[in-house]
Design an enzyme around this catalytic site. Structure first.
Site, PDB file in Angstrom:
ATOM      1  CB  CYS A 147      -0.944  -0.007   1.204  1.00 38.89           C
ATOM      2  SG  CYS A 147      -0.234  -0.683   2.709  1.00 38.89           S
ATOM      3  CG  HIS A 254      -0.959   3.957   4.537  1.00 36.59           C
ATOM      4  ND1 HIS A 254      -1.677   3.607   5.662  1.00 36.59           N
ATOM      5  CD2 HIS A 254      -0.431   2.798   4.045  1.00 36.59           C
ATOM      6  CE1 HIS A 254      -1.601   2.288   5.834  1.00 36.59           C
ATOM      7  NE2 HIS A 254      -0.852   1.777   4.867  1.00 36.59           N
TER       8      HIS A 254
HETATM    9  N1  LIG Z   1      -5.111  -3.483   4.513  1.00 34.10           N
HETATM   10  C1  LIG Z   1      -4.278  -2.926   3.644  1.00 34.10           C
HETATM   11  O1  LIG Z   1      -4.162  -1.681   3.546  1.00 34.10           O
HETATM   12  C2  LIG Z   1      -3.449  -3.776   2.744  1.00 34.10           C
HETATM   13  C3  LIG Z   1      -2.815  -3.165   1.702  1.00 34.10           C
HETATM   14  C4  LIG Z   1      -2.058  -3.941   0.833  1.00 34.10           C
HETATM   15  C5  LIG Z   1      -1.935  -5.279   1.065  1.00 34.10           C
HETATM   16  N2  LIG Z   1      -2.550  -5.879   2.114  1.00 34.10           N
HETATM   17  C6  LIG Z   1      -2.385  -7.305   2.312  1.00 34.10           C
HETATM   18  O2  LIG Z   1      -3.609  -7.991   2.104  1.00 34.10           O
HETATM   19  C7  LIG Z   1      -3.687  -9.109   2.992  1.00 34.10           C
HETATM   20  C8  LIG Z   1      -4.968  -9.022   3.806  1.00 34.10           C
HETATM   21  O3  LIG Z   1      -5.046  -7.787   4.461  1.00 34.10           O
HETATM   22  P1  LIG Z   1      -6.354  -7.377   5.269  1.00 34.10           P
HETATM   23  O4  LIG Z   1      -6.070  -6.012   5.763  1.00 34.10           O
HETATM   24  O5  LIG Z   1      -7.580  -7.615   4.490  1.00 34.10           O
HETATM   25  O6  LIG Z   1      -6.303  -8.438   6.497  1.00 34.10           O
HETATM   26  P2  LIG Z   1      -7.487  -8.895   7.470  1.00 34.10           P
HETATM   27  O7  LIG Z   1      -8.452  -7.797   7.665  1.00 34.10           O
HETATM   28  O8  LIG Z   1      -6.812  -9.475   8.653  1.00 34.10           O
HETATM   29  O9  LIG Z   1      -8.232 -10.071   6.654  1.00 34.10           O
HETATM   30  C9  LIG Z   1      -7.610 -11.286   6.365  1.00 34.10           C
HETATM   31  C10 LIG Z   1      -8.527 -12.129   5.494  1.00 34.10           C
HETATM   32  O10 LIG Z   1      -7.842 -13.338   5.158  1.00 34.10           O
HETATM   33  C11 LIG Z   1      -8.674 -14.434   5.519  1.00 34.10           C
HETATM   34  N3  LIG Z   1      -7.875 -15.596   5.926  1.00 34.10           N
HETATM   35  C12 LIG Z   1      -7.002 -15.694   6.937  1.00 34.10           C
HETATM   36  N4  LIG Z   1      -6.514 -16.951   7.017  1.00 34.10           N
HETATM   37  C13 LIG Z   1      -7.112 -17.661   6.033  1.00 34.10           C
HETATM   38  C14 LIG Z   1      -7.060 -19.017   5.611  1.00 34.10           C
HETATM   39  N5  LIG Z   1      -6.270 -19.906   6.213  1.00 34.10           N
HETATM   40  N6  LIG Z   1      -7.827 -19.394   4.563  1.00 34.10           N
HETATM   41  C15 LIG Z   1      -8.648 -18.520   3.950  1.00 34.10           C
HETATM   42  N7  LIG Z   1      -8.745 -17.207   4.313  1.00 34.10           N
HETATM   43  C16 LIG Z   1      -7.988 -16.794   5.338  1.00 34.10           C
HETATM   44  C17 LIG Z   1      -9.496 -13.936   6.687  1.00 34.10           C
HETATM   45  O11 LIG Z   1     -10.616 -14.766   6.827  1.00 34.10           O
HETATM   46  P3  LIG Z   1     -11.260 -15.084   8.271  1.00 34.10           P
HETATM   47  O12 LIG Z   1     -12.129 -13.910   8.580  1.00 34.10           O
HETATM   48  O13 LIG Z   1     -12.028 -16.332   8.014  1.00 34.10           O
HETATM   49  O14 LIG Z   1     -10.140 -15.254   9.228  1.00 34.10           O
HETATM   50  C18 LIG Z   1      -9.815 -12.538   6.185  1.00 34.10           C
HETATM   51  O15 LIG Z   1     -10.866 -12.599   5.240  1.00 34.10           O
HETATM   52  C19 LIG Z   1      -2.396  -9.089   3.820  1.00 34.10           C
HETATM   53  O16 LIG Z   1      -1.450  -9.936   3.220  1.00 34.10           O
HETATM   54  C20 LIG Z   1      -1.953  -7.654   3.711  1.00 34.10           C
HETATM   55  O17 LIG Z   1      -0.569  -7.516   3.866  1.00 34.10           O
HETATM   56  C21 LIG Z   1      -3.323  -5.156   2.956  1.00 34.10           C
END
Ligand SMILES: NC(=O)c1ccc[n+]([C@@H]2O[C@H](COP(=O)([O-])OP(=O)(O)OC[C@H]3O[C@@H](n4cnc5c(N)ncnc54)[C@H](OP(=O)(O)O)[C@@H]3O)[C@@H](O)[C@H]2O)c1
Length: 348
Positions: A147, A254
């Site tokens: 991001c 950010h």
């Molecule tokens: N947020 C940002 O600004 C941003 C920006 C760029 C990249 N990212 C990347 O995107 C990814 C997710 O970020 P997020 O902010 O959305 O995180 P988050 O809010 O913690 O959500 C994580 C998601 O992944 C799912 N998940 C976790 N373990 C899993 C498994 N074993 N099998 C299937 N699904 C699973 C979770 O499902 P459950 O609800 O079932 O646990 C949830 O839907 C990360 O790698 C992060 O680095 C995030």
């Protein structure tokens, strides 16, 4: 052959219950992608939960048991370890994967794309004839940058086209939503007086934390390394760049203080015009107006303000850059990659 639009393909959202997954749903809703074309996937513990899409109930399915062979596009954000296993599996079943995690970004065989900047790399790396000519193979996965990298390169690239960047130094002020839904809950709980919810390295409420991701042996954090390595890959050159990444008690959006040095002494107005003309970038009207995360949360653009000369260095400049990390920093950019792929008529 007719090129397809996003509304004509089947899409699985992997990590649909998370911050990025929910933003994917909102963006696809804004683009009127039909309900029937969307599948929501998450971990086994979320299977059976219901999400809202176009006013209807969208059930969440278990990623572990899902067959991707009838899915055209997979929008992945389930964390790096999960993508490492399931993105190649989905790609092998014929699904084109847009992965938001860090796992594949620096793989030389995988395109790392910000469509406004390097859509050409999408052509170069995925088009079969060009791939054969270059002796490259591609497994059907495209990576979405970090991001903080995305919003920085969106502001730097139009400037680089006017006068080549010589050096960049950035300090970030990153919101908790970049750390997933757990980090957002943690900030709310601590702000409400509950100190027991504590997974970030230090207390987040009323504080700032100069650590995002783990430390590397040279003293940088991995987040800082990502900003350097990913920027070099996207811009396609070994730019000198250093970063300090800081988590701040902001829910969404950010901010970055970027110091940069150009090859030439360029008038500020020329840089402003180049930024204004670039798609997806907005520039403040005067030197005394600026944007904050609260001003821009929910917007698609990258907002540049406080552009000024840096008197401490020849051909040096400074600017303040703010963007919604969950939209342009994650879900929106990945959707734009998918749209670009389809618009170019590329095939997996
Ligand atoms: N947020 C940002 O600004 C941003 C920006 C760029 C990249 N990212 C990347 O995107 C990814 C997710 O970020 P997020 O902010 O959305 O995180 P988050 O809010 O913690 O959500 C994580 C998601 O992944 C799912 N998940 C976790 N373990 C899993 C498994 N074993 N099998 C299937 N699904 C699973 C979770 O499902 P459950 O609800 O079932 O646990 C949830 O839907 C990360 O790698 C992060 O680095 C995030």
């Amino acid at each position: 052959m007719r090129r397809k639009s996003l509304s004509e393909v089947t899409i699985a959202i992997v990590g649909a219950t998370g911050n990025v997954g929910l933003a994917f749903l909102k963006i696809l809703e804004e683009r009127c992608v039909p309900f029937e074309n969307i599948t929501a996937l998450a971990s086994a513990q979320s299977a059976g939960k219901i999400l809202a899409y176009q006013g209807k109930s969208l059930p969440v399915h278990n990623l572990e048991t899902f067959d991707f062979s009838h899915t055209d596009i997979g929008l992945f954000s389930p964390g790096a370890a999960v993508s490492a296993v399931y993105a190649p599996k989905a790609a092998a079943q014929g699904c084109l994967v847009m992965d938001n995690t860090s796992y594949f970004r620096m793989d030389p065989a995988i395109p790392l794309i910000v469509p406004e900047i390097n859509a050409a790399a999408l052509l170069r790396d995925t088009e079969p004839r060009r791939r054969r000519d270059a002796g490259r193979s591609w497994g059907g996965i495209i990576a979405n940058p970090n991001c903080s990298t995305i919003q920085m390169v969106m502001a730097l690239h139009p400037i680089d086209l006017i006068s080549p960047l010589q050096r960049v130094s950035v300090a970030t002020y990153q919101s908790v939503s970049g750390g997933g839904k757990g980090a957002v809950d943690e900030l709310y709980a601590q702000t409400a007086g509950d100190p027991t919810v504590a997974h970030l390295p230090k207390t987040m409420a009323y504080n700032v934390i100069p650590q995002i991701d783990v430390f590397l042996e040279d003293g940088q954090t991995k987040e800082e390394w990502k900003m350097v390595a990913e920027t070099q890959k996207i811009l396609g050159k070994p730019l000198k760049i250093s970063a300090t990444c800081v988590r701040v008690p902001v829910v969404c959006g950010h901010s970055e203080a970027i110091h940069f040095e150009l090859a030439d002494d360029v008038p500020l107005e020329t840089l402003r015009q180049a930024l204004r003309a670039f798609p997806g970038v907005r520039v403040a009207d005067s030197f005394a107006t600026y944007d904050t995360p609260l001003d821009i949360a929910g917007s698609d653009d990258v907002f540049v303000s406080r552009l000024r000369k840096d008197a401490a260095i020849e051909n040096g400049y400074q600017m303040w850059v703010v963007a919604d990390n969950v939209r342009k920093g994650a879900a929106l950019n990945a959707v734009q990659i998918a749209e670009t792929f389809l618009a170019l008529g590329l095939k997996k």
